[in-house]
Design a protein around this motif. Sequence first.
Motif, mmCIF file in Angstrom:
data_model
loop_
_atom_site.group_PDB
_atom_site.id
_atom_site.type_symbol
_atom_site.label_atom_id
_atom_site.label_comp_id
_atom_site.label_asym_id
_atom_site.label_seq_id
_atom_site.Cartn_x
_atom_site.Cartn_y
_atom_site.Cartn_z
ATOM 1 N N ALA A 1 -17.999 -70.030 -33.618
ATOM 2 C CA ALA A 1 -16.704 -70.198 -33.155
ATOM 3 C C ALA A 1 -16.811 -71.202 -31.875
ATOM 4 N N ARG A 2 -15.710 -71.751 -31.680
ATOM 5 C CA ARG A 2 -15.652 -72.864 -30.427
ATOM 6 C C ARG A 2 -14.739 -72.431 -29.660
ATOM 7 N N ILE A 3 -15.097 -72.251 -28.544
ATOM 8 C CA ILE A 3 -14.480 -71.654 -27.251
ATOM 9 C C ILE A 3 -14.281 -72.683 -25.972
ATOM 10 N N LEU A 4 -12.790 -73.011 -25.752
ATOM 11 C CA LEU A 4 -12.459 -73.850 -24.786
ATOM 12 C C LEU A 4 -12.223 -72.911 -23.585
ATOM 13 N N LEU A 5 -12.929 -72.978 -22.608
ATOM 14 C CA LEU A 5 -12.789 -71.836 -21.278
ATOM 15 C C LEU A 5 -12.138 -72.940 -20.286
ATOM 16 N N LEU A 6 -10.830 -72.578 -19.854
ATOM 17 C CA LEU A 6 -10.221 -73.451 -18.757
ATOM 18 C C LEU A 6 -10.705 -72.286 -17.625
ATOM 19 N N PHE A 7 -11.322 -72.851 -16.581
ATOM 20 C CA PHE A 7 -11.693 -72.262 -15.576
ATOM 21 C C PHE A 7 -10.734 -72.616 -14.377
ATOM 22 N N VAL A 8 -9.626 -71.954 -13.881
ATOM 23 C CA VAL A 8 -8.408 -72.227 -13.026
ATOM 24 C C VAL A 8 -8.712 -71.488 -11.660
ATOM 25 N N HIS A 9 -9.336 -72.223 -10.845
ATOM 26 C CA HIS A 9 -9.527 -71.384 -9.224
ATOM 27 C C HIS A 9 -9.666 -72.623 -8.469
ATOM 28 N N PRO A 10 -8.849 -72.622 -7.546
ATOM 29 C CA PRO A 10 -8.959 -73.617 -6.413
ATOM 30 C C PRO A 10 -10.143 -73.811 -5.486
ATOM 31 N N PHE A 11 -10.541 -72.395 -5.404
ATOM 32 C CA PHE A 11 -11.571 -72.364 -4.214
ATOM 33 C C PHE A 11 -12.718 -71.576 -4.689
ATOM 34 N N PRO A 12 -13.455 -72.194 -5.940
ATOM 35 C CA PRO A 12 -14.369 -71.269 -6.455
ATOM 36 C C PRO A 12 -15.715 -70.928 -5.531
ATOM 37 N N HIS A 13 -15.970 -71.705 -4.582
ATOM 38 C CA HIS A 13 -16.993 -71.446 -3.653
ATOM 39 C C HIS A 13 -16.860 -70.043 -2.689
ATOM 40 N N ARG A 14 -15.483 -70.031 -2.757
ATOM 41 C CA ARG A 14 -15.137 -68.676 -2.009
ATOM 42 C C ARG A 14 -14.909 -67.502 -2.934
ATOM 43 N N SER A 15 -15.194 -67.797 -4.031
ATOM 44 C CA SER A 15 -14.955 -66.720 -5.093
ATOM 45 C C SER A 15 -16.203 -65.852 -5.438
ATOM 46 N N ARG A 16 -15.814 -64.474 -5.288
ATOM 47 C CA ARG A 16 -17.135 -63.810 -5.779
ATOM 48 C C ARG A 16 -16.924 -63.448 -7.363
ATOM 49 N N VAL A 17 -15.722 -62.724 -7.690
ATOM 50 C CA VAL A 17 -15.508 -62.337 -9.202
ATOM 51 C C VAL A 17 -15.517 -63.242 -10.097
ATOM 52 N N SER A 18 -14.608 -64.248 -10.006
ATOM 53 C CA SER A 18 -14.157 -65.215 -10.860
ATOM 54 C C SER A 18 -15.487 -66.030 -11.196
ATOM 55 N N ARG A 19 -16.297 -66.427 -10.245
ATOM 56 C CA ARG A 19 -17.508 -67.158 -10.273
ATOM 57 C C ARG A 19 -18.394 -66.193 -11.280
ATOM 58 N N ALA A 20 -18.681 -64.959 -10.777
ATOM 59 C CA ALA A 20 -19.681 -64.427 -11.306
ATOM 60 C C ALA A 20 -19.216 -64.129 -12.907
ATOM 61 N N LEU A 21 -17.970 -64.006 -13.213
ATOM 62 C CA LEU A 21 -17.502 -63.887 -14.590
ATOM 63 C C LEU A 21 -17.710 -65.138 -15.378
ATOM 64 N N LEU A 22 -17.435 -66.273 -14.746
ATOM 65 C CA LEU A 22 -17.823 -67.505 -15.356
ATOM 66 C C LEU A 22 -19.139 -67.745 -15.476
ATOM 67 N N GLU A 23 -19.937 -67.480 -14.642
ATOM 68 C CA GLU A 23 -21.584 -67.574 -14.822
ATOM 69 C C GLU A 23 -22.103 -66.814 -16.057
ATOM 70 N N GLY A 24 -21.383 -65.588 -16.338
ATOM 71 C CA GLY A 24 -21.787 -64.667 -16.971
ATOM 72 C C GLY A 24 -21.740 -65.143 -18.634
ATOM 73 N N VAL A 25 -20.673 -65.870 -18.757
ATOM 74 C CA VAL A 25 -20.375 -66.613 -20.166
ATOM 75 C C VAL A 25 -20.565 -68.011 -20.465
ATOM 76 N N CYS A 26 -20.757 -68.841 -19.505
ATOM 77 C CA CYS A 26 -20.699 -70.042 -19.779
ATOM 78 C C CYS A 26 -21.872 -70.790 -20.337
ATOM 79 N N ASP A 27 -23.028 -69.942 -20.581
ATOM 80 C CA ASP A 27 -24.345 -70.243 -21.513
ATOM 81 C C ASP A 27 -24.106 -69.843 -22.923
#
Length: 183
Positions: free
Chosen positions: A2-28
Amino acid sequence: MARILLLFVHPFPHRSRVSRALLEGVCDLPGVEVVDLYEQYPDFHIDIKAEQRRILDADLLVVQHPFYWYSAPALFKQWQDRVLEYGFAFGGEGGALRGKDWLSVVTTGQGSDAYRADGHNGHSVAELLFPFACSAHHCGMNYLEPIVVYGASRLSDEQLAGWVERYRQRLADYRPGRGQGDG
Ligand SMILES: Cc1cc2nc3c(=O)[nH]c(=O)nc-3n(C[C@H](O)[C@H](O)[C@H](O)COP(=O)(O)O)c2cc1C
């Protein structure tokens, strides 16, 4: 695969705890292409053709964002307005996205009790995401059951790890063409 396009939409990712952890958990995961929209288009000048090619190549569009004023951060609206244009996504010779799947992945500041009929907001997050469900439907896409991570700032490390694992599993289990809710 399956081909998955993930649009990550966060203006301040360096300040994010949860969104960043979620992204890091799936990006590989195999087949996942991540586009960090704010990194790519800080000036909101979206390369429409490039983004249309990206979504054409995908089976599943994942839109991951924090809940901002009961919706997505502004750049996602810009993405919708420019990329999902007439003659491409709908109308005329449109319909290029028909049969593809859409999964919204949202983190909220307020807890789940605020999103009940008798709670502060009076509506569930699923109800408030209705414009996205309608947008998907308008393009002939299947809108899958969203993932909603409530009360982001109050999540313990263990709870966050649980959400990361659920998100990863949901994408790893994804198969195209199963339709509504089967993500
Ligand atoms: C401009 C702005 C608007 C927000 N609007 C909402 C909202 O409508 N509902 C809500 O539950 N949280 C709202 N929040 C809180 C964010 O959703 C929350 O901080 C985010 O999901 C936390 O994830 P993060 O750690 O990845 O940033 C808002 C935050 C900001 C900065």
